[in-house]
Write a protein that holds these residues in place. Structure first.
Motif, PDB file in Angstrom:
ATOM      1  N   UNK A 160       7.347   1.261   9.834  1.00 50.42           N
ATOM      2  CA  UNK A 160       6.451   0.212  10.591  1.00 50.42           C
ATOM      3  C   UNK A 160       5.331  -0.399  10.017  1.00 50.42           C
ATOM      4  N   UNK A 161       4.440   0.036   8.986  1.00 53.42           N
ATOM      5  CA  UNK A 161       3.408  -0.703   8.471  1.00 53.42           C
ATOM      6  C   UNK A 161       3.325  -0.477   7.525  1.00 53.42           C
ATOM      7  N   UNK A 162       5.001  -1.190   6.206  1.00 52.69           N
ATOM      8  CA  UNK A 162       5.375  -1.714   4.750  1.00 52.69           C
ATOM      9  C   UNK A 162       4.097  -0.644   4.587  1.00 52.69           C
ATOM     10  N   UNK A 163       4.639   0.817   4.441  1.00 51.21           N
ATOM     11  CA  UNK A 163       4.228   1.438   3.177  1.00 51.21           C
ATOM     12  C   UNK A 163       4.854   1.947   3.053  1.00 51.21           C
ATOM     13  N   UNK A 164       4.459   2.505   1.079  1.00 48.95           N
ATOM     14  CA  UNK A 164       5.507   2.878   0.103  1.00 48.95           C
ATOM     15  C   UNK A 164       5.203   4.919   0.223  1.00 48.95           C
ATOM     16  N   UNK A 165       6.516   5.112   0.123  1.00 50.06           N
ATOM     17  CA  UNK A 165       6.641   6.743  -0.033  1.00 50.06           C
ATOM     18  C   UNK A 165       6.394   7.284  -1.323  1.00 50.06           C
ATOM     19  N   UNK A 219       0.672  -1.008  -0.001  1.00 52.53           N
ATOM     20  CA  UNK A 219       0.273   0.218   0.292  1.00 52.53           C
ATOM     21  C   UNK A 219       1.231   1.364   0.403  1.00 52.53           C
ATOM     22  N   UNK A 220       0.244   2.054  -0.916  1.00 50.80           N
ATOM     23  CA  UNK A 220       0.579   3.715  -0.964  1.00 50.80           C
ATOM     24  C   UNK A 220       0.880   5.013  -0.558  1.00 50.80           C
ATOM     25  N   UNK A 221       0.870   5.668   0.001  1.00 53.43           N
ATOM     26  CA  UNK A 221       0.485   7.344  -0.158  1.00 53.43           C
ATOM     27  C   UNK A 221       1.579   7.997  -0.606  1.00 53.43           C
ATOM     28  N   UNK A 233       8.817  -1.419  -7.996  1.00 55.51           N
ATOM     29  CA  UNK A 233       8.328  -2.915  -6.127  1.00 55.51           C
ATOM     30  C   UNK A 233       7.119  -2.283  -6.147  1.00 55.51           C
ATOM     31  N   UNK A 234       6.658  -0.776  -5.874  1.00 57.12           N
ATOM     32  CA  UNK A 234       5.406  -0.016  -6.128  1.00 57.12           C
ATOM     33  C   UNK A 234       4.440  -0.774  -7.076  1.00 57.12           C
TER      34      UNK A 234
END
Length: 574
Positions: free
Chosen positions: A420-425, A402-404, A519-520
């Motif tokens: 920590x949440x494995x969120x892609x920037x 998941x991404x922001x 990867x995203x």
């Protein structure tokens, strides 16, 4: 010797269709960072190595290009674009670079004769922060040019637009019209009169709905124009938010339900996606496209859109669900935890209910979708991270990615949550080249420490994916890489860069614009590096961009762009 024998044996089985030799090849692979030649068979790389190692792959029908020492690297993967919007903008009035309200008005006057009486005039790209006084334009400013033509012009960030009185009349927007959910019809604080400024999609769409739709033929022309521009700058993959009518429908009818309580009309289909599919079938698609779907669509509608999209290919597929949490810093619609430093009456617009967002995210994640939230302000970023946290707690672990999107201003306590949440920037470094002129005055020196925090996020273990937000910024990746390594404006100011602790080394910037972006979109196994078996997506520059003075990045031109083993841009033929 074993390496030589292996490559020779491979070559004997089948020669290459295409070879690049005598180059300075940047592979993106730690164990083999540099090479000299690339053998391409079909759409993939057959082998990579020295000229001597690749020589056996050259047969009588192999096309060979001698690079004469030029620099080859993986094609760029732009992780965030609006392709059709960029192409359509070429057919509208552009206000890019205007330095005053008077110049803004003059650009309209110069084009008036091109439009039939009463015809809509649209466009965008204006940035009031470049004008003396930095005041938003008003409907009176447009009325002074023409009251006959309805006009609607979006700001460069796409989060606010200015309409003239004629356009407001046609849309039925009056002094008594209530603000739409998640948007605003701006009013003069002294008189209460409409200024003509429309803030966020729900307000802008009230007018856009009255603009005659763009023909399918023009949309295809727009796509081809934008694709041609992308390959001119070495972009071989994009992650795209087009299909504007589809997204607009679900902004007005979230979860497929009309905001006013009445029955929702039938939603449009994947118009722009089908244009990309047609270009692929005709062999005219030059860039690989991952197309986003609207987060606001109900799960049943998303399943139907996936069915319509058909089997994913290496060229066209659907990807993440895109949702919008707030607006932009430039228009003060980015949702902030505290008021803006330069306007204590504003703290932005949060376009969602946080608890409802969590429920929708959990439901869509459970159905297997990747989620990407547009979030610029620190409040919007926190709301997005809270939603992803709720998803993990409700649905358990899996490889979500998941991404922001943007992640521009992040509260210090939230920076470590990405890792920590494995969120892609998913960030756009080139935004800094405009925003750093005024960002600190908007948010103040303390919040600025969490702005465009590439290095802090990277060191924390968060994954970054880079893009441009084209056409909000130009599609040229080197402009973003310049921003990434310098954090300076093109004129070199401020010396040493704004918030210089957030600079990244150029190799990291390239990584995030190639492997990171791959990867995203779950494509790192076949994109982002030059190695045997991966897709033959290559860009060639005259010299090694990793060794250029940063200022030279702004003027360096692409020599060749190769997608799937085919040359899609050649500077020598232009």
């Amino acid at each position: 010797m074993a390496r030589e024998t292996t490559l020779h044996d491979m070559a004997q089985r089948q020669t290459a269709d295409f070879v690049l030799k005598s180059g300075d090849v940047y592979t993106g692979i730690a164990e083999q960072p540099r090479a000299q030649a690339i053998a391409i068979r079909g759409e993939s790389i057959a082998a990579i190595g020295t000229d001597a190692q690749i020589a056996p792959f050259i047969g009588p029908n192999t096309r060979v290009i001698d690079l004469h020492g030029q620099f080859a690297m993986p094609g760029f993967n732009d992780a965030h674009v609006h392709l059709l919007e960029a192409g359509i903008a070429k057919y509208q009035i552009s206000f890019e670079g205007t330095t005053s309200l008077e110049e803004f008005q003059q650009r309209i006057r110069e084009r008036l004769s091109e439009f039939a009486p009463g015809e809509w005039i649209t466009g965008g790209g204006w940035d009031h922060t470049l004008w003396p006084g930095q005041q938003f334009p008003t409907r009176a400013d447009l009325d002074a040019v023409s009251r006959e033509h309805p006009m609607l012009f979006e700001r460069v960030d796409g989060h606010v637009a200015i309409a003239n009185s004629r356009a407001l009349d046609i849309a039925g927007i009056t002094e008594s019209s209530p603000d739409p959910p998640g948007g605003k019809f701006a009013r003069d604080p002294k008189t209460g009169k409409l200024t003509g400024m429309l803030e966020e999609d729900s307000a802008m769409d009230r007018v856009w709905r009255r603009v005659p739709p763009i023909s399918l033929e023009r949309r295809r022309q727009a796509a081809e124009v934008a694709l041609d521009e992308a390959v001119r700058f070495g972009v071989t993959s994009i992650q795209d938010n087009s299909d504007g009518p589809l997204f607009a429908f679900y902004e007005q009818n979230p979860d497929g339900k009309s905001r006013d309580g009445g029955p929702a009309p039938a939603p449009p289909g994947l118009v722009d996606f089908e244009i990309y599919r047609a270009l692929e079938r005709e062999g005219k698609l030059k860039v690989r496209i991952t197309e986003w779907l609207p987060f606001n669509a109900p799960v049943s509608a998303l399943a139907e859109l996936k069915r319509q999209a058909g089997t994913p290919t290496a060229w066209v597929k659907t990807g993440a669900l895109k949702g919008f949490l707030d607006g932009s810093l430039g228009s003060r619609t980015a949702a902030m935890l505290a008021p803006y430093s330069d306007d204590a009456s504003a703290s932005g617009i949060l376009r969602v209910d946080p608890e409802r967002l969590k429920q929708m995210a959990i439901e869509r994640d459970r159905a297997g979708f990747q989620i990407a939230f547009h979030a610029i302000g620190d409040r919007a970023n926190r709301v997005g991270l809270d939603a992803f946290d709720a998803v993990r707690r409700a649905n358990g672990p899996r490889d979500r990615r998941d991404r922001i999107e943007h992640a521009q201003v992040i509260a210090p306590s939230d920076l470590l949550r990405f890792s920590a949440l494995d969120v892609i920037a998913s960030m756009q470094p080139s935004h800094l080249l405009d925003d750093e002129r005024w960002a600190e005055s908007r948010i103040g020196p303390e919040r600025a420490k969490g702005a465009y925090a590439w290095n802090t996020l990277s060191k924390s273990g968060a994954r970054l994916a880079f893009g441009t937000d084209y056409p909000v910024e130009g599609v040229n990746p080197l402009r973003g890489i310049y921003a990434c390594v310098t954090r300076e404006l093109p004129d070199g100011n401020p010396p040493g860069g704004w918030q210089p602790q957030e600079k990244l080394p150029i190799e990291t910037c390239i990584h995030d614009y190639t492997i990171g972006s791959a990867y995203a979109e779950f494509e790192e196994a076949r994109k982002g590096q030059l190695r045997a078996g991966m897709l033959a997506d290559v860009v060639v520059f005259p010299s090694d961009i990793t060794r250029l003075a940063p200022k030279e990045l702004l003027t360096t031109k692409v020599v060749l762009t190769i997608t799937g083993g085919k040359i899609v841009y050649d500077s020598a033929s232009r």
